[in-house]
Design a protein around this motif. Sequence first.
Motif, short mmCIF file in Angstrom:
data_model
loop_
_atom_site.label_atom_id
_atom_site.label_comp_id
_atom_site.label_asym_id
_atom_site.label_seq_id
_atom_site.Cartn_x
_atom_site.Cartn_y
_atom_site.Cartn_z
N LYS A 197 73.71 18.15 -11.18
CA LYS A 197 74.23 17.02 -10.39
C LYS A 197 75.32 16.32 -11.19
O LYS A 197 75.30 15.11 -11.41
CB LYS A 197 73.13 16.03 -10.00
N ARG A 213 89.81 14.68 -4.18
CA ARG A 213 89.20 14.20 -2.93
C ARG A 213 88.48 15.33 -2.20
O ARG A 213 87.40 15.15 -1.64
CB ARG A 213 90.27 13.57 -2.03
N ASN A 263 79.42 15.78 -12.93
CA ASN A 263 80.62 15.00 -12.65
C ASN A 263 81.87 15.77 -13.03
O ASN A 263 81.89 16.47 -14.04
CB ASN A 263 80.62 13.70 -13.47
N ARG A 280 79.82 14.54 -8.30
CA ARG A 280 80.79 13.46 -8.11
C ARG A 280 82.13 13.89 -8.68
O ARG A 280 82.17 14.53 -9.73
CB ARG A 280 80.32 12.19 -8.81
N ALA A 336 85.18 16.04 -3.82
CA ALA A 336 84.21 14.99 -3.47
C ALA A 336 83.64 15.22 -2.08
O ALA A 336 82.43 15.09 -1.87
CB ALA A 336 84.87 13.61 -3.57
N VAL A 337 84.49 15.59 -1.13
CA VAL A 337 84.04 15.84 0.24
C VAL A 337 83.14 17.07 0.32
O VAL A 337 82.09 17.06 0.94
CB VAL A 337 85.25 15.98 1.20
N ASN A 364 86.13 12.39 -9.51
CA ASN A 364 87.05 11.26 -9.59
C ASN A 364 88.29 11.67 -10.36
O ASN A 364 88.24 12.57 -11.20
CB ASN A 364 86.39 10.08 -10.31
N ARG A 415 76.37 21.90 -10.04
CA ARG A 415 75.39 21.71 -8.96
C ARG A 415 73.99 21.58 -9.52
O ARG A 415 73.19 20.77 -9.04
CB ARG A 415 75.46 22.88 -7.98
N GLY A 426 75.51 17.01 -4.84
CA GLY A 426 75.23 16.10 -5.95
C GLY A 426 76.32 15.98 -6.98
O GLY A 426 76.15 15.33 -8.01
N GLU A 462 81.66 18.89 -2.29
CA GLU A 462 80.57 19.05 -3.26
C GLU A 462 79.68 17.82 -3.39
O GLU A 462 78.64 17.88 -4.04
CB GLU A 462 81.13 19.44 -4.63
N GLY A 463 80.04 16.72 -2.75
CA GLY A 463 79.19 15.53 -2.78
C GLY A 463 77.79 15.83 -2.26
O GLY A 463 76.79 15.34 -2.80
N LYS A 464 77.71 16.65 -1.23
CA LYS A 464 76.41 17.00 -0.65
C LYS A 464 75.55 17.80 -1.63
O LYS A 464 74.34 17.89 -1.48
CB LYS A 464 76.60 17.78 0.64
#
Length: 192
Positions: free
Chosen positions: A138, A171, A140, A183, A174-175, A185, A135, A181, A177-179
């Motif tokens: 930001k 997935r 990956n 990513r 991503a849903v 995959n 976090r 920052g 923790e995307g908020k």
Amino acid sequence: MMNLFSNEKVVLITGASSGIGQETAVKFVEKGITNLSLNGRNAEGLEKTKQDCLAVNKDADVLLVQGDLRTDGVCEKLVKETIENFGQIDILFNNAGMSVGVPLCDPSMDSYEPVFDINLKVAVKLTKLCIPYLRLTKGNIVNNSSILATHPVPNHSFYSMSKAALDMFTRCIAVEEGKNGIRANSISPGKF
């Protein structure tokens, strides 16, 4: 210790003592990311990975944390030593995995738990431990899944199931923790 918000990236790779993990570590160094925290069960393989990275860039900073991530305390040790050495985590590559070829109706469950433990449970645990640091940067998360998550073959049901669950976990990250920052995959090596 590095500044938490420096431009130098830190990559944590599991399963780095051979195969995809080993090659990925070298590729990161080739691309200019020279701060690596590497985990694997095989100490000799980890040392080879380190030497391969140093052959690309003698100034690479390669931390080795040997151990089976299924063993109590090893995930925590890996994250703790990474933060102590580098001060941050920018990329988590959950690469460690295993497959055991047994028929689905094999009366023994001996192969089920180890496959799910390393392919899914360890990835979940390590991700949860790394999220506070990711976090901040930001960062990956890359999860090494498999083409068998969507294309099952005989005698690899547990492996296919664990990798399909890993894809769904990716997935979910991503849903959620995307908020923040982060990513997330998954990659699916393999061919048909």
